[in-house]
Design a protein around this motif. Sequence first.
Motif, PDB file in Angstrom:
ATOM      1  N   ASP A  74       0.812  -1.228   0.000  1.00  0.00           N
ATOM      2  CA  ASP A  74       0.000   0.000   0.000  1.00  0.00           C
ATOM      3  C   ASP A  74       0.840   1.271   0.000  1.00  0.00           C
ATOM      4  O   ASP A  74       0.356   2.332   0.406  1.00  0.00           O
ATOM      5  CB  ASP A  74      -0.949   0.030   1.209  1.00  0.00           C
ATOM      6  N   ASP A  75       2.069   1.181  -0.448  1.00  0.00           N
ATOM      7  CA  ASP A  75       2.968   2.336  -0.412  1.00  0.00           C
ATOM      8  C   ASP A  75       3.092   2.964  -1.795  1.00  0.00           C
ATOM      9  O   ASP A  75       3.301   2.276  -2.788  1.00  0.00           O
ATOM     10  CB  ASP A  75       4.354   1.897   0.083  1.00  0.00           C
ATOM     11  N   VAL A  76       2.941   4.295  -1.854  1.00  0.00           N
ATOM     12  CA  VAL A  76       3.209   5.041  -3.078  1.00  0.00           C
ATOM     13  C   VAL A  76       4.644   5.535  -2.970  1.00  0.00           C
ATOM     14  O   VAL A  76       4.911   6.655  -2.547  1.00  0.00           O
ATOM     15  CB  VAL A  76       2.234   6.218  -3.248  1.00  0.00           C
ATOM     16  N   CYS A  77       5.585   4.677  -3.314  1.00  0.00           N
ATOM     17  CA  CYS A  77       6.978   4.972  -3.015  1.00  0.00           C
ATOM     18  C   CYS A  77       7.763   5.487  -4.210  1.00  0.00           C
ATOM     19  O   CYS A  77       8.879   5.973  -4.051  1.00  0.00           O
ATOM     20  CB  CYS A  77       7.673   3.728  -2.461  1.00  0.00           C
ATOM     21  N   LYS A  78       7.225   5.406  -5.411  1.00  0.00           N
ATOM     22  CA  LYS A  78       7.946   5.882  -6.584  1.00  0.00           C
ATOM     23  C   LYS A  78       7.756   7.394  -6.717  1.00  0.00           C
ATOM     24  O   LYS A  78       6.619   7.867  -6.847  1.00  0.00           O
ATOM     25  CB  LYS A  78       7.437   5.188  -7.855  1.00  0.00           C
ATOM     26  N   PRO A  79       8.827   8.165  -6.693  1.00  0.00           N
ATOM     27  CA  PRO A  79       8.684   9.619  -6.796  1.00  0.00           C
ATOM     28  C   PRO A  79       7.906  10.076  -8.019  1.00  0.00           C
ATOM     29  O   PRO A  79       7.105  11.010  -7.933  1.00  0.00           O
ATOM     30  CB  PRO A  79      10.130  10.110  -6.838  1.00  0.00           C
ATOM     31  N   LEU A  80       8.095   9.411  -9.161  1.00  0.00           N
ATOM     32  CA  LEU A  80       7.402   9.830 -10.370  1.00  0.00           C
ATOM     33  C   LEU A  80       5.897   9.628 -10.242  1.00  0.00           C
ATOM     34  O   LEU A  80       5.105  10.524 -10.582  1.00  0.00           O
ATOM     35  CB  LEU A  80       7.936   9.066 -11.577  1.00  0.00           C
ATOM     36  N   ALA A  81       5.486   8.461  -9.751  1.00  0.00           N
ATOM     37  CA  ALA A  81       4.055   8.201  -9.571  1.00  0.00           C
ATOM     38  C   ALA A  81       3.467   9.121  -8.506  1.00  0.00           C
ATOM     39  O   ALA A  81       2.327   9.589  -8.635  1.00  0.00           O
ATOM     40  CB  ALA A  81       3.834   6.740  -9.189  1.00  0.00           C
ATOM     41  N   ASP A 101      12.116   5.749 -14.146  1.00  0.00           N
ATOM     42  CA  ASP A 101      11.500   4.833 -15.093  1.00  0.00           C
ATOM     43  C   ASP A 101      10.050   5.254 -15.316  1.00  0.00           C
ATOM     44  O   ASP A 101       9.253   5.260 -14.378  1.00  0.00           O
ATOM     45  CB  ASP A 101      11.549   3.407 -14.527  1.00  0.00           C
ATOM     46  N   PRO A 102       9.655   5.621 -16.542  1.00  0.00           N
ATOM     47  CA  PRO A 102       8.270   6.040 -16.778  1.00  0.00           C
ATOM     48  C   PRO A 102       7.254   4.930 -16.536  1.00  0.00           C
ATOM     49  O   PRO A 102       6.056   5.204 -16.422  1.00  0.00           O
ATOM     50  CB  PRO A 102       8.276   6.476 -18.253  1.00  0.00           C
ATOM     51  N   ASN A 103       7.742   3.685 -16.438  1.00  0.00           N
ATOM     52  CA  ASN A 103       6.856   2.554 -16.172  1.00  0.00           C
ATOM     53  C   ASN A 103       7.042   1.971 -14.777  1.00  0.00           C
ATOM     54  O   ASN A 103       6.586   0.852 -14.492  1.00  0.00           O
ATOM     55  CB  ASN A 103       7.071   1.458 -17.221  1.00  0.00           C
ATOM     56  N   GLY A 104       7.701   2.711 -13.885  1.00  0.00           N
ATOM     57  CA  GLY A 104       7.869   2.255 -12.512  1.00  0.00           C
ATOM     58  C   GLY A 104       6.530   2.079 -11.821  1.00  0.00           C
ATOM     59  O   GLY A 104       5.617   2.887 -12.001  1.00  0.00           O
ATOM     60  N   ARG A 105       6.414   1.012 -11.025  1.00  0.00           N
ATOM     61  CA  ARG A 105       5.127   0.656 -10.419  1.00  0.00           C
ATOM     62  C   ARG A 105       5.169   0.786  -8.902  1.00  0.00           C
ATOM     63  O   ARG A 105       6.148   0.414  -8.271  1.00  0.00           O
ATOM     64  CB  ARG A 105       4.763  -0.785 -10.791  1.00  0.00           C
ATOM     65  N   ASP A 110       0.388   0.456  -9.765  1.00  0.00           N
ATOM     66  CA  ASP A 110       0.058   1.658 -10.530  1.00  0.00           C
ATOM     67  C   ASP A 110       1.314   2.356 -11.028  1.00  0.00           C
ATOM     68  O   ASP A 110       2.264   2.561 -10.272  1.00  0.00           O
ATOM     69  CB  ASP A 110      -0.747   2.638  -9.675  1.00  0.00           C
ATOM     70  N   THR A 111       1.305   2.767 -12.289  1.00  0.00           N
ATOM     71  CA  THR A 111       2.379   3.585 -12.837  1.00  0.00           C
ATOM     72  C   THR A 111       1.998   5.054 -12.686  1.00  0.00           C
ATOM     73  O   THR A 111       0.876   5.386 -12.285  1.00  0.00           O
ATOM     74  CB  THR A 111       2.589   3.281 -14.330  1.00  0.00           C
ATOM     75  N   ALA A 112       2.925   5.930 -13.021  1.00  0.00           N
ATOM     76  CA  ALA A 112       2.637   7.369 -12.977  1.00  0.00           C
ATOM     77  C   ALA A 112       1.477   7.712 -13.907  1.00  0.00           C
ATOM     78  O   ALA A 112       0.648   8.573 -13.605  1.00  0.00           O
ATOM     79  CB  ALA A 112       3.884   8.157 -13.361  1.00  0.00           C
ATOM     80  N   PHE A 113       1.418   7.044 -15.048  1.00  0.00           N
ATOM     81  CA  PHE A 113       0.355   7.279 -16.025  1.00  0.00           C
ATOM     82  C   PHE A 113      -1.009   7.010 -15.399  1.00  0.00           C
ATOM     83  O   PHE A 113      -1.982   7.735 -15.637  1.00  0.00           O
ATOM     84  CB  PHE A 113       0.586   6.374 -17.236  1.00  0.00           C
ATOM     85  N   MET A 114      -1.087   5.970 -14.578  1.00  0.00           N
ATOM     86  CA  MET A 114      -2.336   5.637 -13.906  1.00  0.00           C
ATOM     87  C   MET A 114      -2.574   6.559 -12.703  1.00  0.00           C
ATOM     88  O   MET A 114      -3.689   7.019 -12.470  1.00  0.00           O
ATOM     89  CB  MET A 114      -2.319   4.186 -13.452  1.00  0.00           C
ATOM     90  N   ALA A 115      -1.501   6.835 -11.958  1.00  0.00           N
ATOM     91  CA  ALA A 115      -1.628   7.662 -10.755  1.00  0.00           C
ATOM     92  C   ALA A 115      -2.082   9.081 -11.082  1.00  0.00           C
ATOM     93  O   ALA A 115      -2.699   9.751 -10.248  1.00  0.00           O
ATOM     94  CB  ALA A 115      -0.295   7.704 -10.015  1.00  0.00           C
ATOM     95  N   ALA A 116      -1.804   9.537 -12.297  1.00  0.00           N
ATOM     96  CA  ALA A 116      -2.197  10.892 -12.687  1.00  0.00           C
ATOM     97  C   ALA A 116      -3.708  11.079 -12.610  1.00  0.00           C
ATOM     98  O   ALA A 116      -4.192  12.200 -12.419  1.00  0.00           O
ATOM     99  CB  ALA A 116      -1.697  11.195 -14.094  1.00  0.00           C
ATOM    100  N   GLN A 146       0.066  -1.042 -19.410  1.00  0.00           N
ATOM    101  CA  GLN A 146       0.567  -1.640 -18.172  1.00  0.00           C
ATOM    102  C   GLN A 146      -0.540  -1.599 -17.122  1.00  0.00           C
ATOM    103  O   GLN A 146      -1.072  -0.539 -16.799  1.00  0.00           O
ATOM    104  CB  GLN A 146       1.802  -0.909 -17.670  1.00  0.00           C
ATOM    105  N   ALA A 147      -0.898  -2.754 -16.624  1.00  0.00           N
ATOM    106  CA  ALA A 147      -2.019  -2.862 -15.691  1.00  0.00           C
ATOM    107  C   ALA A 147      -1.532  -2.954 -14.252  1.00  0.00           C
ATOM    108  O   ALA A 147      -0.395  -3.349 -13.982  1.00  0.00           O
ATOM    109  CB  ALA A 147      -2.856  -4.095 -16.033  1.00  0.00           C
ATOM    110  N   ASN A 148      -2.419  -2.589 -13.327  1.00  0.00           N
ATOM    111  CA  ASN A 148      -2.079  -2.719 -11.909  1.00  0.00           C
ATOM    112  C   ASN A 148      -2.437  -4.122 -11.416  1.00  0.00           C
ATOM    113  O   ASN A 148      -2.760  -5.004 -12.208  1.00  0.00           O
ATOM    114  CB  ASN A 148      -2.758  -1.627 -11.083  1.00  0.00           C
ATOM    115  N   SER A 149      -2.387  -4.322 -10.111  1.00  0.00           N
ATOM    116  CA  SER A 149      -2.594  -5.663  -9.552  1.00  0.00           C
ATOM    117  C   SER A 149      -4.009  -6.184  -9.785  1.00  0.00           C
ATOM    118  O   SER A 149      -4.253  -7.392  -9.693  1.00  0.00           O
ATOM    119  CB  SER A 149      -2.294  -5.652  -8.049  1.00  0.00           C
TER     120      SER A 149
END
Length: 256
Positions: A74-81, A101-105, A110-116, A146-149
């Motif tokens: 449950d951690d949003v740990c990627k700075p980009l996302a 990484d633009p596809n970091g999860r 969730d990637t940054a694209f999804m988190a937006a 790229q899909a989430n869990s």
Amino acid sequence: MSYKAHCELEPYRLPPAYHRLGRAVLCLVIMLMAGCFKYDALPALMEAIRNDDLAGVRASLEKQPNLEPVCVADDVCKPLAYAAEFGDLDIIKSILDAGADPNGRNAAGDTAFMAAENAFAIAGKSRAAVRAVQEYLLRSGTDPNQANSLGNTAFMCMAAGGDAKMMEIALDYGAEVNHQNVDGWTPLMAAVQFGQNRTALWLLQHKADKTLKDKLGKTAYDYAIWFNHGETAKLLQDYAAQAPRPVRGRRTGRPI
């Protein structure tokens, strides 16, 4: 968020003659030599992102923090996302330029694209602002499929939110119109759930398969009836496949 750093050292036995101060100083020297006190710029970076502090973000990035930390549950740990959730394009550009990484999860996939998509609720960003972030991420190499869990993609969220314009852009980068999540749901079903008639029509015009079934054996039409969207149900029932609108082709390349 929690960030833990530790360093395991072999026990060091000091002669009894050393008093406490001397022992503390010597231990400090040993720890410094072992690298235990290496500055961790990641917490400062995350705080700067949260405060919408571009100068603070850039200062933290100069200290070369780990931009791809391992996420705990449950951690949003990627700075980009994390930055994408606040929707500041300049901060996102800076983090990408630093090598993220633009596809970091994140922990949930969730990637940054999804988190937006969360920037509406978290930061009160407009649809145009979020769209600018997502398009930049696509131009930077984000995979729109790229899909989430749960198997959900950002394209499904766009369908649910009725953003056909962003879906058109994502389609240019290879977004899958008939993607199914772990429950078998499709973008068309997501649009139907919220009565997004224009989006549902757009999907049908771009080869969305209205006959696909989820794990319960239900189609998009079944859910239109279930959610009491009569107009949407009629659209699905009456729609006859037409020639899809032309797609410009998948775009590639990092933005200037």
